[in-house]
Design an enzyme around this catalytic site. Sequence first.
Site, short mmCIF file in Angstrom:
data_model
loop_
_atom_site.label_atom_id
_atom_site.label_comp_id
_atom_site.label_asym_id
_atom_site.label_seq_id
_atom_site.Cartn_x
_atom_site.Cartn_y
_atom_site.Cartn_z
N GLY A 252 69.07 33.99 28.13
CA GLY A 252 69.79 35.41 28.62
C GLY A 252 68.83 36.03 29.66
O GLY A 252 69.03 36.41 30.89
N HIS A 253 67.71 36.44 28.73
CA HIS A 253 66.71 37.03 29.66
C HIS A 253 66.29 36.18 30.68
O HIS A 253 66.01 36.77 31.92
CB HIS A 253 65.42 37.13 28.67
N GLN B 156 65.66 53.28 19.37
CA GLN B 156 67.03 53.00 19.67
C GLN B 156 67.68 52.06 18.43
O GLN B 156 68.86 51.83 18.43
CB GLN B 156 67.37 51.94 21.05
N ASP C 238 75.44 43.36 26.93
CA ASP C 238 75.50 44.55 26.67
C ASP C 238 75.92 45.67 27.54
O ASP C 238 75.41 46.42 28.21
CB ASP C 238 73.90 45.22 26.27
P1 AMP Z 1 67.10 42.76 24.67
O1 AMP Z 1 66.00 42.14 24.71
O2 AMP Z 1 68.25 42.21 23.65
O3 AMP Z 1 67.04 44.44 24.79
O4 AMP Z 1 67.89 42.44 26.13
C1 AMP Z 1 67.23 42.70 27.35
C2 AMP Z 1 68.17 42.55 28.35
O5 AMP Z 1 68.89 40.92 28.52
C3 AMP Z 1 69.57 43.38 28.29
O6 AMP Z 1 69.87 43.80 29.78
C4 AMP Z 1 70.57 42.49 27.83
O7 AMP Z 1 71.79 42.83 28.22
C5 AMP Z 1 70.07 41.06 28.41
N1 AMP Z 1 70.48 39.99 27.58
C6 AMP Z 1 70.65 39.82 26.25
N2 AMP Z 1 71.33 38.92 26.18
C7 AMP Z 1 72.05 38.20 27.21
C8 AMP Z 1 72.63 37.15 27.48
N3 AMP Z 1 73.20 36.37 26.65
N4 AMP Z 1 73.06 37.12 28.75
C9 AMP Z 1 72.55 37.84 29.85
N5 AMP Z 1 71.75 38.99 29.52
C10 AMP Z 1 71.33 39.09 28.20
#
Ligand code: AMP
Length: 306
Positions: free
Chosen positions: A36-37, A61, A150
């Site tokens: 995803g990242h 957060q 998100d």
């Molecule tokens: P996090 O590390 O969980 O704070 O996420 C960092 C970024 O990655 C945020 O903008 C999330 O929305 C995005 N993100 C997390 N999971 C996914 C996913 N499965 N698909 C796309 N973007 C994602």
Amino acid sequence: MKVIEDAARVREWTEAYRRAGLSVGFVPTMGALHEGHGELIRVSREECERVVVSIYVNPTQFDNPDDLDKYPSALEGDLEACRARGVDLVWIGRREDLLPEGFQTWVEVGSLTSPLCGAGRPGHFRGVTTVVAQLLHVVRPHRAYFGRKDFQQALVIRRMVEDLRFDLEIRRVLTVREPDGHALSSRNLRLDEAERQTALAIQRALRLLAARFEEGERSVGELTRHLRGAFASEPRLRVEYAELRDADTLELCQEPDSIPDEPGRVLVAVAAQVGGVRLIDSILLGDTSADFPSDPSPNDRDDEPT
Ligand code: AMP
């Protein structure tokens, strides 16, 4: 690839990129990187001449200290993943830079932060927006990339950026999923196989709603009943919310409203806990070919203006 901890040095580098006339893309993360990242980085790489990724588990957060303690960390793998994807600079955030002693200024967005995750996680969005504002001020990117998974977070950040006149563009990228539809999340690392199977009910519920909408169902009451009903057979899943909301204002869609035919106007959002792990997922009704593609690998950029 540069790996920097000191915020002042990050700023020097990104300033140098700007001065050289290079466009800067920024992907803020909390680490434990997954595909995803990776997709955010890929889109940023495609659109910008320099790509900066930050890794910082933002304590402000987390409303639940246990969730913060258990948040996965995988720095070596993260750096490898960034290198493989052509990232130019990784900023490993430090508490002393982002939450120094005496820190007492907060950025708070209004009504968009009240429902959904804002209702169940007091202070969460205030923590997100405050730290994202700081990250954006240090990096000063031309574009910053956020995942649609998100959804509320991306909306809240876009609001902050507009209201406070940050000079950058927010880009929203589609949710990356496993082949079986489960949304990728760093928290998935904490699920055992049985819990993961239970969690699949979330994407099943979203798919069901997508299918009902495709079949022509427009009644908010009916769709809400389908959504709630989809979780009835999964008692191990503790549903925090499962709601239909306006995709721009996040106002609740209620009976006797009906859903407009226009795609992407209504968000179906779910948060649920399984085995103590909190998961969220969402779709936009009528816009789900993007969320649940028949080909399991593609993730087209979400091109709607954000
Ligand atoms: P996090 O590390 O969980 O704070 O996420 C960092 C970024 O990655 C945020 O903008 C999330 O929305 C995005 N993100 C997390 N999971 C996914 C996913 N499965 N698909 C796309 N973007 C994602």
